[in-house]
Design a protein around this motif. Structure first.
Motif, PDB file in Angstrom:
ATOM      1  N   ALA A  28       0.621  -1.121  -0.149  1.00 39.67           N
ATOM      2  CA  ALA A  28      -0.030   0.098  -0.152  1.00 39.67           C
ATOM      3  C   ALA A  28       0.838   1.244  -0.093  1.00 39.67           C
ATOM      4  N   HIS A  29       0.283   2.319  -0.387  1.00 35.27           N
ATOM      5  CA  HIS A  29       0.777   3.694  -0.127  1.00 35.27           C
ATOM      6  C   HIS A  29       0.983   3.784   1.438  1.00 35.27           C
ATOM      7  N   VAL A  30       1.938   4.691   1.863  1.00 34.25           N
ATOM      8  CA  VAL A  30       2.248   4.828   3.262  1.00 34.25           C
ATOM      9  C   VAL A  30       0.905   5.451   3.958  1.00 34.25           C
ATOM     10  N   ASP A  31       0.567   4.742   5.048  1.00 35.61           N
ATOM     11  CA  ASP A  31      -0.634   5.218   5.740  1.00 35.61           C
ATOM     12  C   ASP A  31      -1.997   4.979   5.344  1.00 35.61           C
ATOM     13  N   HIS A  32      -2.112   4.155   4.386  1.00 36.04           N
ATOM     14  CA  HIS A  32      -3.215   3.711   4.046  1.00 36.04           C
ATOM     15  C   HIS A  32      -3.894   2.427   4.746  1.00 36.04           C
ATOM     16  N   GLY A  33      -3.250   2.004   5.590  1.00 33.84           N
ATOM     17  CA  GLY A  33      -3.584   0.981   6.819  1.00 33.84           C
ATOM     18  C   GLY A  33      -2.965  -0.326   6.657  1.00 33.84           C
ATOM     19  N   LYS A  34      -2.081  -0.623   5.632  1.00 29.67           N
ATOM     20  CA  LYS A  34      -1.521  -1.881   5.637  1.00 29.67           C
ATOM     21  C   LYS A  34      -0.888  -2.902   6.851  1.00 29.67           C
ATOM     22  N   THR A  35      -0.127  -1.938   7.890  1.00 30.84           N
ATOM     23  CA  THR A  35      -0.034  -2.666   9.123  1.00 30.84           C
ATOM     24  C   THR A  35      -1.378  -3.120   9.850  1.00 30.84           C
ATOM     25  N   THR A  36      -2.305  -1.796  10.107  1.00 25.65           N
ATOM     26  CA  THR A  36      -3.491  -2.535  10.969  1.00 25.65           C
ATOM     27  C   THR A  36      -4.184  -3.472  10.262  1.00 25.65           C
ATOM     28  N   LEU A  37      -4.278  -3.418   8.841  1.00 24.36           N
ATOM     29  CA  LEU A  37      -4.798  -4.744   8.232  1.00 24.36           C
ATOM     30  C   LEU A  37      -4.317  -5.918   8.443  1.00 24.36           C
ATOM     31  N   ILE A  70       6.493   3.528  10.920  1.00 26.83           N
ATOM     32  CA  ILE A  70       6.469   3.132   9.259  1.00 26.83           C
ATOM     33  C   ILE A  70       7.030   1.681   9.358  1.00 26.83           C
ATOM     34  N   THR A  71       6.661   0.956   8.285  1.00 27.24           N
ATOM     35  CA  THR A  71       7.369  -0.431   8.311  1.00 27.24           C
ATOM     36  C   THR A  71       8.341  -0.331   7.458  1.00 27.24           C
ATOM     37  N   ILE A  72       9.573  -0.807   7.975  1.00 21.02           N
ATOM     38  CA  ILE A  72      10.844  -1.008   7.338  1.00 21.02           C
ATOM     39  C   ILE A  72      11.201  -2.081   6.847  1.00 21.02           C
ATOM     40  N   ILE A 147     -10.141  -1.474  -0.136  1.00 20.32           N
ATOM     41  CA  ILE A 147     -10.313  -0.429   0.111  1.00 20.32           C
ATOM     42  C   ILE A 147     -10.689   0.150   1.472  1.00 20.32           C
ATOM     43  N   ASN A 148      -9.808   0.432   2.219  1.00 19.76           N
ATOM     44  CA  ASN A 148      -9.555   0.762   3.467  1.00 19.76           C
ATOM     45  C   ASN A 148     -10.128   2.187   4.046  1.00 19.76           C
ATOM     46  N   LYS A 149     -10.389   2.243   5.117  1.00 22.26           N
ATOM     47  CA  LYS A 149     -11.006   3.549   5.993  1.00 22.26           C
ATOM     48  C   LYS A 149     -12.397   3.920   5.345  1.00 22.26           C
ATOM     49  N   VAL A 150     -13.432   2.908   5.026  1.00 21.63           N
ATOM     50  CA  VAL A 150     -14.279   3.313   4.576  1.00 21.63           C
ATOM     51  C   VAL A 150     -15.429   3.973   5.979  1.00 21.63           C
ATOM     52  N   ASP A 151     -14.984   3.557   6.945  1.00 22.36           N
ATOM     53  CA  ASP A 151     -15.603   4.225   8.199  1.00 22.36           C
ATOM     54  C   ASP A 151     -15.724   5.740   8.160  1.00 22.36           C
ATOM     55  N   ARG A 152     -14.642   6.118   7.569  1.00 14.60           N
ATOM     56  CA  ARG A 152     -14.279   7.726   7.266  1.00 14.60           C
ATOM     57  C   ARG A 152     -15.234   8.435   6.558  1.00 14.60           C
ATOM     58  N   LEU A 153     -15.663   7.878   5.558  1.00 18.60           N
ATOM     59  CA  LEU A 153     -16.571   8.013   4.538  1.00 18.60           C
ATOM     60  C   LEU A 153     -18.031   8.203   5.091  1.00 18.60           C
ATOM     61  N   GLY A 204     -13.900  -1.815   3.566  1.00 15.94           N
ATOM     62  CA  GLY A 204     -14.204  -1.968   5.001  1.00 15.94           C
ATOM     63  C   GLY A 204     -13.188  -1.017   5.896  1.00 15.94           C
ATOM     64  N   SER A 205     -12.951  -1.299   7.273  1.00 16.03           N
ATOM     65  CA  SER A 205     -12.257  -0.409   8.173  1.00 16.03           C
ATOM     66  C   SER A 205     -11.270  -1.448   8.934  1.00 16.03           C
ATOM     67  N   ALA A 206     -10.164  -1.184   8.662  1.00 16.32           N
ATOM     68  CA  ALA A 206      -9.200  -2.010   9.278  1.00 16.32           C
ATOM     69  C   ALA A 206      -9.094  -1.645  10.938  1.00 16.32           C
ATOM     70  N   LEU A 207      -9.316  -0.342  11.100  1.00 15.92           N
ATOM     71  CA  LEU A 207      -9.020   0.239  12.342  1.00 15.92           C
ATOM     72  C   LEU A 207     -10.433  -0.410  13.148  1.00 15.92           C
ATOM     73  N   TYR A 208     -11.597  -0.409  12.658  1.00 17.01           N
ATOM     74  CA  TYR A 208     -12.666  -1.052  13.425  1.00 17.01           C
ATOM     75  C   TYR A 208     -13.005  -2.439  13.094  1.00 17.01           C
TER      76      TYR A 208
HETATM   77  P1  GDP Z   1       0.541   1.849   6.969  1.00 12.54           P
HETATM   78  O1  GDP Z   1       1.536   2.908   6.736  1.00 12.54           O
HETATM   79  O2  GDP Z   1      -0.111   1.374   5.504  1.00 12.54           O
HETATM   80  O3  GDP Z   1       1.012   0.468   7.688  1.00 12.54           O
HETATM   81  O4  GDP Z   1      -0.816   2.241   7.821  1.00 12.54           O
HETATM   82  P2  GDP Z   1      -1.194   2.165   9.266  1.00 12.54           P
HETATM   83  O5  GDP Z   1      -1.812   0.681   9.593  1.00 12.54           O
HETATM   84  O6  GDP Z   1       0.095   2.226  10.074  1.00 12.54           O
HETATM   85  O7  GDP Z   1      -2.191   3.129   9.463  1.00 12.54           O
HETATM   86  C1  GDP Z   1      -1.914   4.516   9.381  1.00 12.54           C
HETATM   87  C2  GDP Z   1      -2.807   5.525  10.059  1.00 12.54           C
HETATM   88  O8  GDP Z   1      -4.249   4.990   9.752  1.00 12.54           O
HETATM   89  C3  GDP Z   1      -2.779   4.872  11.536  1.00 12.54           C
HETATM   90  O9  GDP Z   1      -3.197   5.931  12.111  1.00 12.54           O
HETATM   91  C4  GDP Z   1      -4.259   3.764  11.690  1.00 12.54           C
HETATM   92  O10 GDP Z   1      -4.917   3.955  12.977  1.00 12.54           O
HETATM   93  C5  GDP Z   1      -5.055   4.717  10.673  1.00 12.54           C
HETATM   94  N1  GDP Z   1      -6.025   3.737  10.178  1.00 12.54           N
HETATM   95  C6  GDP Z   1      -5.800   2.373   9.574  1.00 12.54           C
HETATM   96  N2  GDP Z   1      -6.842   1.787   9.265  1.00 12.54           N
HETATM   97  C7  GDP Z   1      -7.835   2.661   9.352  1.00 12.54           C
HETATM   98  C8  GDP Z   1      -9.185   2.577   9.126  1.00 12.54           C
HETATM   99  O11 GDP Z   1      -9.910   1.654   8.653  1.00 12.54           O
HETATM  100  N3  GDP Z   1     -10.130   3.741   9.391  1.00 12.54           N
HETATM  101  C9  GDP Z   1      -9.531   4.814  10.207  1.00 12.54           C
HETATM  102  N4  GDP Z   1     -10.395   6.018  10.252  1.00 12.54           N
HETATM  103  N5  GDP Z   1      -7.957   4.915  10.297  1.00 12.54           N
HETATM  104  C10 GDP Z   1      -7.560   4.032  10.028  1.00 12.54           C
END
Ligand code: GDP
Length: 395
Positions: A28-37, A70-72, A147-153, A204-208
């Motif tokens: 993924a692009h940085v911060d898109h939620g790869k680690t959380t997923l 960040i994931t190295i 497609i992640n972070k759909v909770d935000r939409l 969906g939402s990796a966070l939730y």
């Molecule tokens: P990576 O850089 O792709 O590994 O992204 P991370 O998993 O570290 O997530 C980056 C940021 O986005 C963190 O602050 C997460 O808590 C947040 N994040 C990840 N998934 C979601 C999601 O589904 N919804 C929301 N609202 N935030 C998320």
């Protein structure tokens, strides 16, 4: 017997059934939620506790990674998942999400057959989305999309069903345009694009910790309206329990990513220029664990106790302790000290790692990332080129 030991035993059993193995990367692009997923998947597979998924960042093994967020280093983990009454072994390689580490992403792609591309629903496809897709496709690695972070939409941007649908469709459209642009000149006519109807797109939402796909909605009977209601009314726990992200994604992985037996015949001609009529070519195409050993090193990591650990893909034969193996580009042979698999950042020694799997090997002192390691002298694999990408700054 402890839970971990049981998981290791089950992984060992499944290693000998290449039809039930999936070697995958999440990119993924940085911060898109790869680690959380990734953490969600580990929790879903019982590798880490459900509550800490997303906080623990099990895949971020290096200390400074956790500090910097960040994931190295590409970390590997094996897990099991039951799909259609059959247990599957899923070998997951985490890839760095930061632009500086593009070389590692390309190397990780060599070891896998499928790439789960994560795209932030709000930001859409970004420059590194394009880069990881290019890296995957060039290696003959099949993409699917989450497609992640759909909770935000839903909760933050307060989008209505139509607006949201438009946005999701436009993300899929953009990703497919990128894929089409990259596959035009490919010799095979495989369709590499992703599609909601076929089940190669999840949302969906990796966070939730909730997720859906067309097949999952058919299975659970949940529709988008209900999902939006639950998310908007802060019933995320219920959403997670009724449609857990890990099940949706791992089902997609088992159903849509090729197993090594299907993938290797297609991938070997792309990544190896040796004689395709040779016995060696045949054993690699067949994922024959009784053939000569062929192992491609994609990463070298330092272990404080064991020293250098080479990880990579076994394309043929079976890796075992004590084997004397050639390392491409060097004279003489190296002796395998131990073979193992990765379990949530830790290495677990096993008796052997057969063809079709990701292995962690010690004793290969001459190997570097990119080395071909084999029981007979052979043409090495194609070198893994680093695809450079546009310079971007982290927002
Ligand atoms: P990576 O850089 O792709 O590994 O992204 P991370 O998993 O570290 O997530 C980056 C940021 O986005 C963190 O602050 C997460 O808590 C947040 N994040 C990840 N998934 C979601 C999601 O589904 N919804 C929301 N609202 N935030 C998320």
């Amino acid at each position: 017997m402890g839970r971990r030991k049981k998981i290791v035993q089950e992984c060992e059993r499944l290693m000998d059934e290449p039809e039930n193995i999936r070697n995958i990367a999440i990119a993924a692009h940085v911060d898109h939620g790869k680690t959380t997923l990734s953490d969600n998947l580990l929790a879903g597979a019982g590798m880490i506790s459900d509550e800490t998924a997303g906080e623990q960042l099990a895949m971020d093994t290096e200390e400074d990674e956790q500090e910097r967020g960040i994931t190295i280093d590409a970390a590997n983990v094996s897990m099991t998942h039951e799909y259609e009454d059959t247990n599957h072994l899923i070998n997951l390689i985490d890839t760095p999400g930061h632009v500086d580490f593009g070389g590692d992403v390309t190397r990780a792609m060599r070891a896998v057959d499928g790439a789960l591309v994560v795209v932030d629903a709000v930001e859409g496809a970004m420059p590194q989305t394009e880069t990881v897709l290019r890296q995957a496709l060039r290696e003959g690695v099949k993409p699917t999309l989450f497609i992640n972070k759909v909770d935000r939409l839903i909760s933050e941007l307060q989008e209505g069903p139509e607006e949201m649908q438009q946005r999701l469709l436009s993300v899929i459209h953009d990703v497919n345009e990128l894929i089409r642009g990259m596959t035009q000149d490919m010799d095979d006519i495989d369709d590499w694009t992703v599609s909601v109807e076929e089940g190669t797109v999840g949302f969906g939402s990796a966070l939730y910790k909730w997720g859906v796909s067309m097949p999952s909605m058919q299975r659970t009977g949940m529709d988008f309206g209900e999902i939006m209601d639950l998310e908007r009314n802060d019933k995320r726990q219920e959403l997670h329990e009724r449609t857990p992200l890990s099940d949706v994604v791992l089902d997609m992985v088992c159903e849509h990513f090729p197993n090594p037996v299907d993938a290797q015949p297609m991938r070997i001609p792309r990544i190896w220029r040796g004689d395709d009529e040779s016995d060696l070519a045949e054993t690699m195409r067949l994922v024959d664990e009784d053939g000569e050993v062929v192992f491609m090193v994609t990463d070298i990591a330092m272990d404080p106790h064991a020293g250098e650990v080479a990880s990579g893909r076994v394309f043929s034969g079976s890796l075992e302790k004590g084997q004397e193996l050639y390392v491409s580009g060097t004279a003489g042979k190296n002796r395998v000290q131990s073979v193992g698999i990765y379990m949530g950042g830790e290495r677990e020694e096993v008796d052997h790692v057969p063809a079709g799997n990701i292995a962690a090997v010690t004793g290969l002192r001459d190997a570097i990332a990119g080395s071909t390691v084999s029981s007979i002298e052979m043409t090495p694999f194609e070198s893994i080129e680093h695809i450079s990408e546009p310079v971007i700054t982290k927002s």
